[in-house]
Design an enzyme around this catalytic site. Structure first.
Site, mmCIF file in Angstrom:
data_model
loop_
_atom_site.group_PDB
_atom_site.id
_atom_site.type_symbol
_atom_site.label_atom_id
_atom_site.label_comp_id
_atom_site.label_asym_id
_atom_site.label_seq_id
_atom_site.Cartn_x
_atom_site.Cartn_y
_atom_site.Cartn_z
ATOM 1 N N GLY A 37 -110.166 7.797 16.713
ATOM 2 C CA GLY A 37 -110.060 9.095 17.372
ATOM 3 C C GLY A 37 -111.067 9.233 18.498
ATOM 4 O O GLY A 37 -112.028 8.471 18.591
ATOM 5 N N GLY A 101 -111.042 5.322 13.034
ATOM 6 C CA GLY A 101 -109.805 5.722 12.365
ATOM 7 C C GLY A 101 -108.794 4.599 12.265
ATOM 8 O O GLY A 101 -107.974 4.571 11.351
ATOM 9 N N GLU A 124 -118.785 5.454 14.608
ATOM 10 C CA GLU A 124 -119.135 6.816 14.212
ATOM 11 C C GLU A 124 -120.373 6.867 13.329
ATOM 12 O O GLU A 124 -121.036 7.904 13.248
ATOM 13 C CB GLU A 124 -117.954 7.528 13.543
ATOM 14 C CG GLU A 124 -117.444 6.883 12.287
ATOM 15 C CD GLU A 124 -116.319 5.885 12.520
ATOM 16 O OE1 GLU A 124 -115.388 5.849 11.702
ATOM 17 O OE2 GLU A 124 -116.375 5.123 13.489
ATOM 18 N N ASP A 132 -114.385 7.361 7.269
ATOM 19 C CA ASP A 132 -113.258 7.811 6.456
ATOM 20 C C ASP A 132 -112.798 6.783 5.440
ATOM 21 O O ASP A 132 -112.056 7.113 4.547
ATOM 22 C CB ASP A 132 -112.095 8.229 7.349
ATOM 23 C CG ASP A 132 -111.682 7.150 8.333
ATOM 24 O OD1 ASP A 132 -112.496 6.281 8.655
ATOM 25 O OD2 ASP A 132 -110.528 7.180 8.774
#
Length: 134
Positions: A37, A101, A124, A132
């Protein structure tokens, strides 16, 4: 955001197919499997952050992304609604950049195939976002 929504919609349709036993996920070009993302866009969104408030990119993007990951991680359970408890295998073909992602949508699958062009990263983590994929 739209990619996550489109993938969730497609998976919902696929899980209705009683003959489904394998999902193959690959990038649409030669440059990347999925670069994840746009975290910068999410961080730069104007206005106060209200956790869980729909209609903001900050909330909507992560909710959609994590729901997509949940669907992929629980493909067998999603399939149980068709009374066909067989395993649904996921194969992700990594060619090019696999970041954030992009890693998230492939980690729960049974197989990941990395080509010689693959570049894997979870950037990230450098800015304090919890990955995630755990």
């Amino acid at each position: 955001l739209s990619m996550c929504q489109e993938m969730k919609s497609k998976l919902t349709d696929l899980f209705k197919d009683a003959k489904l036993n394998c999902i193959i996920i690959k990038g649409s070009g030669n440059k990347a499997f999925c670069a994840g993302g746009d975290v910068k866009c999410i961080a730069m969104e104007k206005g106060p952050f209200v956790p869980g408030k729909p209609g903001t990119l900050r909330s909507d993007f992560f909710r959609e992304e994590y729901e997509l990951n949940y669907m992929l991680a629980n493909a067998k359970a999603m399939r149980n609604s068709t009374n066909k408890p067989e395993k649904v295998y996921q194969v992700s073909i990594w060619n090019g950049v696999v970041m954030g992602g992009g890693a998230g949508i492939s980690m729960h699958g049974a197989f990941r195939i990395a080509t010689e062009n693959s570049l894997f990263a979870m950037p990230e983590t450098a800015i304090g976002i919890f990955p995630d994929v755990g």
